[in-house]
Design an enzyme around this catalytic site. Structure first.
Site, PDB file in Angstrom:
ATOM      1  N   PRO A  75       0.920  -1.333  -0.072  1.00 57.56           N
ATOM      2  CA  PRO A  75      -0.056   0.150  -0.080  1.00 57.56           C
ATOM      3  C   PRO A  75       0.763   1.144   0.074  1.00 57.56           C
ATOM      4  O   PRO A  75       1.844   1.307   0.924  1.00 57.56           O
ATOM      5  CB  PRO A  75      -0.790  -0.202   1.360  1.00 57.56           C
ATOM      6  CG  PRO A  75      -0.603  -1.643   1.822  1.00 57.56           C
ATOM      7  CD  PRO A  75       0.672  -2.059   1.357  1.00 57.56           C
ATOM      8  N   GLU A  76       0.435   2.167  -0.776  1.00 57.34           N
ATOM      9  CA  GLU A  76       1.192   3.437  -0.807  1.00 57.34           C
ATOM     10  C   GLU A  76       0.068   4.425  -0.471  1.00 57.34           C
ATOM     11  O   GLU A  76      -0.907   4.247  -0.281  1.00 57.34           O
ATOM     12  CB  GLU A  76       1.790   3.788  -2.202  1.00 57.34           C
ATOM     13  CG  GLU A  76       2.797   2.754  -2.736  1.00 57.34           C
ATOM     14  CD  GLU A  76       3.495   2.788  -3.962  1.00 57.34           C
ATOM     15  OE1 GLU A  76       3.492   4.135  -4.349  1.00 57.34           O
ATOM     16  OE2 GLU A  76       4.019   2.005  -4.730  1.00 57.34           O
TER      17      GLU A  76
END
Ligand SMILES: [Zn+2]
Length: 272
Positions: A2-3
């Site tokens: 996840p960014e």
């Protein structure tokens, strides 16, 4: 992994679903994460309410009504699910029971973490106080970038450095540099002002678009057994090694290179 856009999607989902609701109990299912989950968490947070959920880079911060707070990082595989009743599945680590639903944190690879702070000291924690401006914050600007132009590194590594700008990872760095037509291997000191302007513009554009995309996946969910925040984004260059570049359709196919052990994808025809 996840960014920023995925973490922001999680934040929006949680904001819609668990804010201002009294936590009946907090239960630790498996304390082993990057840092062990403290047993103080249930002690301090039972019967409390989350009043705010904030994001800094890839971190989430839950502020509680009794001035405690949780700092969360999803690591590589961390995710939340919201169910009507609790059914244990493998790699569940902690759950927050509300009157009519239960929020569960699951993390297969255990690189994520959940730590307890007070509302005052969470922002001074080692995790947050070393972060550079959030990639979507106005502070991440051309003028800010110009002050770091003498750094002896390439642009990919600079954008990945969370103390320079927070929230970006491998996927969005490739997409941003593709959009701004700058090669990931370019030395930061060689960048022209217009290229820096393009990088900043592309950063905001790509991230906002991805958040919109994530938003559409959670719009109507009240309870979700899905992995919240893991949505399919339309990536233009990441993961497209050996494919024709969708912009220039040139003879040089999309290439994959490594910077500090992390993959970058780019087109050597239209990214200079
Ligand atoms: Zn191209």
């Amino acid at each position: 992994m996840p960014e920023l856009p995925e973490v922001e999607t999680v934040r929006i989902f949680l904001k819609k679903n668990v804010i201002q609701k009294k936590t009946i109990s907090v239960k630790i299912e498996d304390k082993n994460l990057r840092f062990q989950i403290s047993k103080e968490i249930p002690e301090k947070l039972n019967f409390q309410m989350i009043t705010k959920i904030l994001r800094r880079g890839k971190f989430l911060i839950f502020l509680y009504s009794n001035n405690y707070s949780l700092l969360l990082h999803l690591g590589m595989t961390g995710y939340f699910r919201l169910s009507k009743t609790y059914e244990k599945i493998k790699h569940d680590h902690i759950r927050f029971n509300f009157n009519d639903k239960v929020l569960v944190y699951n993390d297969i690879r255990k690189f994520g973490f959940i730590k307890l702070y007070t509302n005052e000291n969470v922002f001074e924690s080692q995790h947050l106080n070393s972060l550079g401006p959030d990639a979507l914050n106005l502070k991440f600007s051309v003028n800010y970038f110009l002050k770091h132009k003498k750094r002896k590194t390439n642009i990919k590594n600079l954008l990945m450095n969370q103390s320079f700008v927070s929230g970006l990872g491998n996927i969005y760095c490739s997409e941003i540099l593709f959009d701004s037509r700058v090669s990931p291997s370019r030395a930061v000191s060689s960048l022209k002002k217009f290229e820096i302007e393009n990088i900043i513009k592309s950063t905001k554009k790509i991230l906002k678009k991805a958040i919109e995309m994530g938003g559409t996946t959670i719009k109507n969910f009240i309870v979700s057994d899905e992995k919240i925040g893991y949505f399919k984004n339309k990536l233009l260059v990441y993961g497209r090694e050996s494919s024709v570049c969708i912009r220039c359709k040139g003879e040089n196919y999309v290439k994959k290179v490594k910077h500090s052990g992390r993959s970058s994808f780019f087109c050597s025809t239209c990214q200079l």
